[in-house]
Design a protein around this motif. Structure first.
Motif, PDB file in Angstrom:
ATOM      1  N   LEU A   1       0.821  -1.209   0.000  1.00 53.93           N
ATOM      2  CA  LEU A   1       0.000   0.000   0.000  1.00 53.93           C
ATOM      3  C   LEU A   1       0.861   1.266   0.000  1.00 53.93           C
ATOM      4  O   LEU A   1       0.490   2.277  -0.602  1.00 53.93           O
ATOM      5  N   ASN A   2       2.008   1.202   0.662  1.00 54.64           N
ATOM      6  CA  ASN A   2       2.929   2.333   0.626  1.00 54.64           C
ATOM      7  C   ASN A   2       3.433   2.577  -0.798  1.00 54.64           C
ATOM      8  O   ASN A   2       3.536   3.719  -1.250  1.00 54.64           O
ATOM      9  N   HIS A   3       3.730   1.492  -1.515  1.00 54.72           N
ATOM     10  CA  HIS A   3       4.175   1.628  -2.906  1.00 54.72           C
ATOM     11  C   HIS A   3       3.041   2.129  -3.799  1.00 54.72           C
ATOM     12  O   HIS A   3       3.262   2.959  -4.684  1.00 54.72           O
ATOM     13  N   VAL A   4       1.848   1.652  -3.579  1.00 54.37           N
ATOM     14  CA  VAL A   4       0.699   2.125  -4.353  1.00 54.37           C
ATOM     15  C   VAL A   4       0.481   3.614  -4.096  1.00 54.37           C
ATOM     16  O   VAL A   4       0.185   4.377  -5.023  1.00 54.37           O
ATOM     17  N   ALA A   5       0.650   4.044  -2.852  1.00 52.14           N
ATOM     18  CA  ALA A   5       0.507   5.466  -2.528  1.00 52.14           C
ATOM     19  C   ALA A   5       1.544   6.286  -3.296  1.00 52.14           C
ATOM     20  O   ALA A   5       1.224   7.339  -3.868  1.00 52.14           O
ATOM     21  N   ARG A   6       2.779   5.801  -3.337  1.00 51.17           N
ATOM     22  CA  ARG A   6       3.833   6.522  -4.070  1.00 51.17           C
ATOM     23  C   ARG A   6       3.503   6.590  -5.556  1.00 51.17           C
ATOM     24  O   ARG A   6       3.611   7.654  -6.180  1.00 51.17           O
ATOM     25  N   LEU A   7       3.088   5.469  -6.123  1.00 43.03           N
ATOM     26  CA  LEU A   7       2.745   5.456  -7.544  1.00 43.03           C
ATOM     27  C   LEU A   7       1.563   6.371  -7.838  1.00 43.03           C
ATOM     28  O   LEU A   7       1.508   7.002  -8.890  1.00 43.03           O
ATOM     29  N   SER A   8       0.636   6.475  -6.909  1.00 39.09           N
ATOM     30  CA  SER A   8      -0.518   7.363  -7.084  1.00 39.09           C
ATOM     31  C   SER A   8      -0.083   8.828  -7.147  1.00 39.09           C
ATOM     32  O   SER A   8      -0.562   9.593  -7.989  1.00 39.09           O
ATOM     33  N   VAL A   9       0.823   9.211  -6.257  1.00 39.05           N
ATOM     34  CA  VAL A   9       1.327  10.583  -6.263  1.00 39.05           C
ATOM     35  C   VAL A   9       2.092  10.854  -7.561  1.00 39.05           C
ATOM     36  O   VAL A   9       1.900  11.897  -8.209  1.00 39.05           O
ATOM     37  N   LEU A  10       2.942   9.914  -7.963  1.00 38.75           N
ATOM     38  CA  LEU A  10       3.711  10.094  -9.195  1.00 38.75           C
ATOM     39  C   LEU A  10       2.795  10.163 -10.412  1.00 38.75           C
ATOM     40  O   LEU A  10       3.039  10.944 -11.336  1.00 38.75           O
ATOM     41  N   TYR A  11       1.737   9.364 -10.407  1.00 39.65           N
ATOM     42  CA  TYR A  11       0.779   9.405 -11.524  1.00 39.65           C
ATOM     43  C   TYR A  11       0.119  10.784 -11.601  1.00 39.65           C
ATOM     44  O   TYR A  11      -0.022  11.350 -12.692  1.00 39.65           O
TER      45      TYR A  11
END
Length: 139
Positions: A10-20
Protein backbone atom coordinates in the motif's frame (compact mmCIF):
# COMPACT_ATOMS: atom_id res chain seq x y z
CA UNK A 1 -7.09 2.80 4.08
CA UNK A 2 -3.29 2.57 4.05
CA UNK A 3 -3.08 0.51 7.27
CA UNK A 4 -1.10 3.21 9.07
CA UNK A 5 1.92 2.79 6.80
CA UNK A 6 2.48 -0.83 7.83
CA UNK A 7 1.78 -2.36 4.39
CA UNK A 8 4.70 -2.18 1.96
CA UNK A 9 2.39 -2.79 -1.00
CA UNK A 10 0.00 0.00 0.00
CA UNK A 11 2.93 2.33 0.63
CA UNK A 12 4.18 1.63 -2.91
CA UNK A 13 0.70 2.12 -4.35
CA UNK A 14 0.51 5.47 -2.53
CA UNK A 15 3.83 6.52 -4.07
CA UNK A 16 2.74 5.46 -7.54
CA UNK A 17 -0.52 7.36 -7.08
CA UNK A 18 1.33 10.58 -6.26
CA UNK A 19 3.71 10.09 -9.20
CA UNK A 20 0.78 9.41 -11.52
CA UNK A 21 -0.91 12.64 -10.46
CA UNK A 22 2.38 14.53 -10.93
CA UNK A 23 2.68 13.08 -14.42
CA UNK A 24 -0.91 14.00 -15.25
CA UNK A 25 -0.25 17.62 -14.27
CA UNK A 26 3.14 17.70 -15.99
CA UNK A 27 1.56 16.39 -19.19
CA UNK A 28 -1.36 18.83 -19.16
CA UNK A 29 0.47 21.99 -18.03
CA UNK A 30 2.52 22.65 -21.20
CA UNK A 31 -0.66 22.47 -23.27
CA UNK A 32 -2.24 25.30 -21.30
CA UNK A 33 -1.72 28.67 -22.91
CA UNK A 34 -1.73 30.56 -19.63
CA UNK A 35 -0.26 34.03 -19.61
CA UNK A 36 2.21 35.25 -17.02
CA UNK A 37 2.11 33.57 -13.63
CA UNK A 38 3.09 36.66 -11.73
CA UNK A 39 6.45 37.01 -10.04
CA UNK A 40 7.33 33.32 -10.31
CA UNK A 41 7.24 33.45 -14.12
CA UNK A 42 10.31 35.41 -15.14
CA UNK A 43 11.11 33.56 -18.36
CA UNK A 44 7.72 33.00 -20.03
CA UNK A 45 5.69 30.25 -21.62
CA UNK A 46 8.43 28.60 -23.73
CA UNK A 47 10.61 27.96 -20.70
CA UNK A 48 7.60 26.80 -18.68
CA UNK A 49 6.84 24.18 -21.37
CA UNK A 50 10.41 22.86 -21.16
CA UNK A 51 10.22 22.83 -17.37
CA UNK A 52 7.18 20.56 -17.43
CA UNK A 53 8.72 18.30 -20.06
CA UNK A 54 11.80 17.89 -17.85
CA UNK A 55 9.62 17.21 -14.81
CA UNK A 56 7.49 14.67 -16.72
CA UNK A 57 10.58 12.76 -17.85
CA UNK A 58 11.91 12.68 -14.30
CA UNK A 59 8.53 11.51 -13.01
CA UNK A 60 8.47 8.71 -15.61
CA UNK A 61 11.86 7.54 -14.34
CA UNK A 62 10.63 7.64 -10.73
CA UNK A 63 7.40 5.84 -11.67
CA UNK A 64 9.35 3.05 -13.36
CA UNK A 65 11.50 2.69 -10.25
CA UNK A 66 8.41 2.53 -8.06
CA UNK A 67 6.81 -0.07 -10.31
CA UNK A 68 9.98 -2.18 -10.20
CA UNK A 69 10.09 -1.94 -6.41
CA UNK A 70 6.44 -2.99 -6.22
CA UNK A 71 7.14 -6.09 -8.31
CA UNK A 72 9.93 -7.14 -5.91
CA UNK A 73 7.66 -7.10 -2.85
CA UNK A 74 6.67 -10.48 -1.47
CA UNK A 75 3.26 -9.01 -0.62
CA UNK A 76 2.72 -8.02 -4.28
CA UNK A 77 3.87 -11.41 -5.54
CA UNK A 78 1.29 -13.01 -3.22
CA UNK A 79 -1.63 -10.92 -4.53
CA UNK A 80 -0.60 -10.63 -8.18
CA UNK A 81 -2.54 -13.72 -9.22
CA UNK A 82 -5.67 -12.30 -7.55
CA UNK A 83 -5.66 -9.02 -9.49
CA UNK A 84 -8.59 -8.32 -11.78
CA UNK A 85 -7.85 -8.84 -15.46
CA UNK A 86 -8.17 -5.09 -16.00
CA UNK A 87 -5.62 -4.27 -13.27
CA UNK A 88 -3.24 -7.00 -14.43
CA UNK A 89 -3.50 -5.69 -18.01
CA UNK A 90 -2.71 -2.12 -16.87
CA UNK A 91 0.37 -3.29 -14.99
CA UNK A 92 1.48 -5.45 -17.92
CA UNK A 93 1.01 -2.54 -20.35
CA UNK A 94 3.04 -0.22 -18.09
CA UNK A 95 5.87 -2.75 -17.86
CA UNK A 96 5.87 -3.27 -21.63
CA UNK A 97 5.90 0.49 -22.21
CA UNK A 98 8.93 0.96 -19.97
CA UNK A 99 10.74 -2.04 -21.48
CA UNK A 100 10.17 -0.74 -25.00
CA UNK A 101 10.92 2.94 -24.36
CA UNK A 102 13.29 2.95 -21.38
CA UNK A 103 16.46 3.82 -23.27
CA UNK A 104 14.78 6.71 -25.08
CA UNK A 105 13.13 8.05 -21.90
CA UNK A 106 16.53 8.04 -20.20
CA UNK A 107 18.17 9.75 -23.19
CA UNK A 108 15.46 12.43 -23.32
CA UNK A 109 15.66 13.00 -19.58
CA UNK A 110 19.39 13.64 -19.93
CA UNK A 111 19.05 15.72 -23.12
CA UNK A 112 16.40 18.02 -21.68
CA UNK A 113 18.01 18.31 -18.29
CA UNK A 114 15.55 16.30 -16.22
CA UNK A 115 18.71 14.80 -14.82
CA UNK A 116 20.87 17.78 -15.60
CA UNK A 117 24.17 16.52 -16.90
CA UNK A 118 27.11 18.43 -18.29
CA UNK A 119 26.71 16.81 -21.72
CA UNK A 120 23.28 18.46 -22.07
CA UNK A 121 24.76 21.85 -21.20
CA UNK A 122 27.64 21.39 -23.63
CA UNK A 123 25.22 20.38 -26.40
CA UNK A 124 23.01 23.39 -25.72
CA UNK A 125 25.81 25.92 -25.55
CA UNK A 126 27.45 24.53 -28.68
CA UNK A 127 24.17 24.99 -30.58
CA UNK A 128 23.35 28.53 -29.47
CA UNK A 129 23.78 31.05 -32.26
CA UNK A 130 25.21 34.54 -31.85
CA UNK A 131 21.71 36.02 -32.15
CA UNK A 132 20.69 34.53 -28.80
CA UNK A 133 21.01 36.91 -25.90
CA UNK A 134 20.78 35.83 -22.30
CA UNK A 135 22.14 36.74 -18.94
CA UNK A 136 23.38 34.94 -15.87
CA UNK A 137 23.36 36.60 -12.47
CA UNK A 138 25.84 35.44 -9.88
CA UNK A 139 24.99 36.24 -6.26
Amino acid sequence: MFLGGTSPILNHVARLSVLYEDLRIEHAAPLMKVGKLGEIDTVGLDYRVMYFIRRALTTLVEFRGGLNQLHRLREFKNVKAKLTKKDADYIKAANLFFEKHWQRINELRNEFGGHFQQAAVTFATSNVGPEVISKVTWD
